[in-house]
Scaffold this motif. Structure first.
Motif, PDB file in Angstrom:
ATOM      1  N   SER A  11       8.403   4.728  -3.265  1.00 23.53           N
ATOM      2  CA  SER A  11       9.875   4.739  -3.128  1.00 23.53           C
ATOM      3  C   SER A  11      10.330   4.786  -1.593  1.00 23.53           C
ATOM      4  O   SER A  11      11.276   4.468  -1.310  1.00 23.53           O
ATOM      5  N   LEU A  12       9.332   5.297  -0.644  1.00 20.64           N
ATOM      6  CA  LEU A  12       9.685   5.114   0.666  1.00 20.64           C
ATOM      7  C   LEU A  12      10.035   3.734   1.056  1.00 20.64           C
ATOM      8  O   LEU A  12      10.735   3.624   2.152  1.00 20.64           O
ATOM      9  N   MET A  13       9.510   2.617   0.456  1.00 18.21           N
ATOM     10  CA  MET A  13       9.681   1.431   0.836  1.00 18.21           C
ATOM     11  C   MET A  13      11.050   0.982   0.689  1.00 18.21           C
ATOM     12  O   MET A  13      11.770   0.126   1.372  1.00 18.21           O
ATOM     13  N   TRP A  14      11.840   1.318  -0.224  1.00 15.28           N
ATOM     14  CA  TRP A  14      13.337   1.057  -0.387  1.00 15.28           C
ATOM     15  C   TRP A  14      14.343   2.342  -0.368  1.00 15.28           C
ATOM     16  O   TRP A  14      15.488   2.080  -0.357  1.00 15.28           O
ATOM     17  N   ASN A  15      13.684   3.371  -0.143  1.00 18.23           N
ATOM     18  CA  ASN A  15      14.701   4.768   0.150  1.00 18.23           C
ATOM     19  C   ASN A  15      13.871   5.575   1.087  1.00 18.23           C
ATOM     20  O   ASN A  15      13.367   6.501   1.062  1.00 18.23           O
ATOM     21  N   PRO A  16      13.946   5.084   2.472  1.00 17.88           N
ATOM     22  CA  PRO A  16      12.967   5.850   3.303  1.00 17.88           C
ATOM     23  C   PRO A  16      13.590   7.103   3.643  1.00 17.88           C
ATOM     24  O   PRO A  16      13.076   8.071   3.847  1.00 17.88           O
ATOM     25  N   GLY A  17      14.959   6.916   3.871  1.00 16.42           N
ATOM     26  CA  GLY A  17      15.656   8.419   4.103  1.00 16.42           C
ATOM     27  C   GLY A  17      15.720   8.853   5.497  1.00 16.42           C
ATOM     28  O   GLY A  17      15.761  10.086   5.948  1.00 16.42           O
ATOM     29  N   PHE A  18      15.225   7.908   6.279  1.00 16.91           N
ATOM     30  CA  PHE A  18      15.153   8.212   7.717  1.00 16.91           C
ATOM     31  C   PHE A  18      15.390   6.956   8.513  1.00 16.91           C
ATOM     32  O   PHE A  18      15.345   5.706   7.971  1.00 16.91           O
ATOM     33  N   PRO A  19      16.123   6.754   9.758  1.00 18.72           N
ATOM     34  CA  PRO A  19      16.454   5.901  10.531  1.00 18.72           C
ATOM     35  C   PRO A  19      15.430   5.117  10.964  1.00 18.72           C
ATOM     36  O   PRO A  19      14.303   5.808  11.570  1.00 18.72           O
ATOM     37  N   PHE A  20      15.426   3.987  11.167  1.00 15.40           N
ATOM     38  CA  PHE A  20      14.220   3.098  11.509  1.00 15.40           C
ATOM     39  C   PHE A  20      14.723   1.982  12.484  1.00 15.40           C
ATOM     40  O   PHE A  20      15.998   1.576  12.273  1.00 15.40           O
ATOM     41  N   VAL A  21      14.007   1.188  13.277  1.00 19.07           N
ATOM     42  CA  VAL A  21      14.582   0.199  14.339  1.00 19.07           C
ATOM     43  C   VAL A  21      13.707  -1.100  13.794  1.00 19.07           C
ATOM     44  O   VAL A  21      14.318  -2.106  14.397  1.00 19.07           O
ATOM     45  N   GLU A  22      12.772  -1.061  12.873  1.00 20.84           N
ATOM     46  CA  GLU A  22      12.049  -2.150  12.530  1.00 20.84           C
ATOM     47  C   GLU A  22      11.415  -1.883  11.275  1.00 20.84           C
ATOM     48  O   GLU A  22      10.996  -0.766  10.931  1.00 20.84           O
ATOM     49  N   LYS A  23      11.746  -2.871  10.342  1.00 20.45           N
ATOM     50  CA  LYS A  23      11.070  -2.978   8.907  1.00 20.45           C
ATOM     51  C   LYS A  23      10.073  -4.350   8.694  1.00 20.45           C
ATOM     52  O   LYS A  23      10.591  -5.192   8.703  1.00 20.45           O
ATOM     53  N   VAL A  24       8.935  -4.120   8.514  1.00 22.63           N
ATOM     54  CA  VAL A  24       7.938  -5.371   8.268  1.00 22.63           C
ATOM     55  C   VAL A  24       6.765  -4.894   7.194  1.00 22.63           C
ATOM     56  O   VAL A  24       6.446  -3.833   6.911  1.00 22.63           O
ATOM     57  N   HIS A  25       6.714  -5.868   6.260  1.00 24.69           N
ATOM     58  CA  HIS A  25       5.979  -5.864   5.179  1.00 24.69           C
ATOM     59  C   HIS A  25       4.365  -5.854   5.816  1.00 24.69           C
ATOM     60  O   HIS A  25       4.148  -6.546   6.682  1.00 24.69           O
ATOM     61  N   GLY A  26       3.527  -5.168   5.331  1.00 22.75           N
ATOM     62  CA  GLY A  26       2.034  -4.815   5.782  1.00 22.75           C
ATOM     63  C   GLY A  26       1.192  -4.430   4.762  1.00 22.75           C
ATOM     64  O   GLY A  26       1.663  -4.346   3.589  1.00 22.75           O
ATOM     65  N   ARG A  27       0.010  -4.253   5.094  1.00 24.49           N
ATOM     66  CA  ARG A  27      -1.061  -3.855   4.187  1.00 24.49           C
ATOM     67  C   ARG A  27      -1.953  -3.036   4.615  1.00 24.49           C
ATOM     68  O   ARG A  27      -2.470  -2.820   5.807  1.00 24.49           O
ATOM     69  N   ALA A  28      -2.412  -1.984   3.972  1.00 26.87           N
ATOM     70  CA  ALA A  28      -3.244  -0.883   4.244  1.00 26.87           C
ATOM     71  C   ALA A  28      -4.462  -1.213   3.362  1.00 26.87           C
ATOM     72  O   ALA A  28      -4.590  -1.704   2.289  1.00 26.87           O
ATOM     73  N   PHE A  29      -5.532  -1.184   4.179  1.00 29.67           N
ATOM     74  CA  PHE A  29      -6.942  -1.291   3.501  1.00 29.67           C
ATOM     75  C   PHE A  29      -7.806  -0.273   3.305  1.00 29.67           C
ATOM     76  O   PHE A  29      -7.616   0.821   4.175  1.00 29.67           O
ATOM     77  N   GLY A  30      -8.409  -0.315   2.245  1.00 34.28           N
ATOM     78  CA  GLY A  30      -9.240   0.781   1.894  1.00 34.28           C
ATOM     79  C   GLY A  30      -8.552   1.835   0.953  1.00 34.28           C
ATOM     80  O   GLY A  30      -9.260   2.784   0.431  1.00 34.28           O
ATOM     81  N   TYR A  31      -7.324   1.537   0.646  1.00 33.08           N
ATOM     82  CA  TYR A  31      -6.519   2.418  -0.223  1.00 33.08           C
ATOM     83  C   TYR A  31      -5.781   1.488  -1.238  1.00 33.08           C
ATOM     84  O   TYR A  31      -5.281   0.537  -0.610  1.00 33.08           O
ATOM     85  N   ARG A  32      -5.128   1.865  -2.273  1.00 38.63           N
ATOM     86  CA  ARG A  32      -4.645   1.294  -3.413  1.00 38.63           C
ATOM     87  C   ARG A  32      -3.259   2.314  -3.826  1.00 38.63           C
ATOM     88  O   ARG A  32      -3.326   3.440  -3.949  1.00 38.63           O
ATOM     89  N   ARG A  33      -2.409   1.479  -4.179  1.00 32.45           N
ATOM     90  CA  ARG A  33      -1.238   2.332  -4.811  1.00 32.45           C
ATOM     91  C   ARG A  33      -1.626   2.333  -6.218  1.00 32.45           C
ATOM     92  O   ARG A  33      -2.252   1.856  -7.091  1.00 32.45           O
ATOM     93  N   SER A  34      -1.393   3.743  -6.724  1.00 37.70           N
ATOM     94  CA  SER A  34      -2.096   4.288  -7.810  1.00 37.70           C
ATOM     95  C   SER A  34      -0.939   5.242  -8.681  1.00 37.70           C
ATOM     96  O   SER A  34      -0.540   6.154  -7.749  1.00 37.70           O
ATOM     97  N   LEU A  35      -0.788   5.312  -9.759  1.00 35.80           N
ATOM     98  CA  LEU A  35       0.160   6.238 -10.433  1.00 35.80           C
ATOM     99  C   LEU A  35      -0.885   7.196 -10.728  1.00 35.80           C
ATOM    100  O   LEU A  35      -1.504   7.430 -12.174  1.00 35.80           O
ATOM    101  N   CYS A  36      -1.294   8.280 -10.142  1.00 34.50           N
ATOM    102  CA  CYS A  36      -2.281   9.016  -9.818  1.00 34.50           C
ATOM    103  C   CYS A  36      -1.989  10.583  -9.658  1.00 34.50           C
ATOM    104  O   CYS A  36      -2.857  11.618  -9.632  1.00 34.50           O
ATOM    105  N   VAL A  37      -0.899  10.748  -9.273  1.00 37.70           N
ATOM    106  CA  VAL A  37      -0.439  12.385  -9.129  1.00 37.70           C
ATOM    107  C   VAL A  37       0.572  12.752 -10.207  1.00 37.70           C
ATOM    108  O   VAL A  37       1.523  12.026 -10.667  1.00 37.70           O
ATOM    109  N   HIS A  38       0.056  13.945 -10.555  1.00 41.54           N
ATOM    110  CA  HIS A  38       1.046  14.766 -11.735  1.00 41.54           C
ATOM    111  C   HIS A  38       2.057  15.465 -10.930  1.00 41.54           C
ATOM    112  O   HIS A  38       1.976  16.041  -9.966  1.00 41.54           O
ATOM    113  N   SER A  39       3.271  14.848 -11.229  1.00 43.08           N
ATOM    114  CA  SER A  39       4.352  15.348 -10.676  1.00 43.08           C
ATOM    115  C   SER A  39       5.019  16.655 -11.447  1.00 43.08           C
ATOM    116  O   SER A  39       5.172  16.645 -12.453  1.00 43.08           O
TER     117      SER A  39
END
Length: 175
Positions: A11-39
């Motif tokens: 959700s930070l991607m579309w609702n960051p909640g903080f001011p920013f001066v630049e927004k760029v798509h990118g990739r983190a390596f060694g980690y994946r997006r996962s629905l893995c946290v009990h809320s």
């Protein structure tokens, strides 16, 4: 002072909640997006936990990197820590992010703590859908969170087939 970047994968991607001066798509390596946290707060309770995204080991993850003005660095970190470290299931990390424009930057992001009792680990689509279908937290129904996540990812050109299957299983339309 060095540039300050924040990497969002949920959700930070579309609702960051903080001011920013630049927004760029990118990739983190060694980690994946996962629905893995009990809320226990935003999308569920301790009695009936929901599931939210975490950045978990393995693979890579497409997301969004935000460059924050030096003058906003401390306020942004305070905000992110309040938002992301509510129950300390995430660990704040700085990691290299390969931006789509060819640059590599170091960005703050939040990685799931696999030793935390809220870590859900891997599960089947049916198991995840069963949890998501019934959970509600302070920020609303878990179904809405997952469906909204998939819709936003698709709008950004990011496909997550496993998450899309969860949404289809809970009976939400997927584009």
């Amino acid at each position: 002072m060095d540039e300050f970047w924040v990497f969002g994968y949920g959700s930070l991607m579309w609702n960051p909640g903080f001011p920013f001066v630049e927004k760029v798509h990118g990739r983190a390596f060694g980690y994946r997006r996962s629905l893995c946290v009990h809320s226990w707060v935003h999308r569920g309770t301790e009695e009936r936990p929901g599931l939210v995204l975490g950045l978990d080991r393995g693979g890579s993850c497409r997301g969004v990197a935000f460059r924050v003005a030096a003058s906003e660095r401390d306020a942004t970190l305070d905000y992110l820590r309040e938002r992301e470290l509510v129950t300390h299931v995430y660990r704040e990390r700085s990691m290299p992010i390969a931006l789509d424009d060819g640059r590599t930057v170091s960005a703050v992001t939040y990685v799931v703590d696999r030793s935390h009792r809220q870590y859900a680990g891997a599960m089947t689509v049916a198991e995840a859908a069963g949890i998501v279908r019934h959970a509600v937290g302070q920020s609303g129904p878990n179904q809405a969170y997952v469906a909204n996540t998939v819709a936003h990812l698709q709008e950004m050109g990011i496909r997550d087939h496993w998450l899309e299957q969860v949404v289809e299983t809970i009976g939400q339309p997927v584009a």
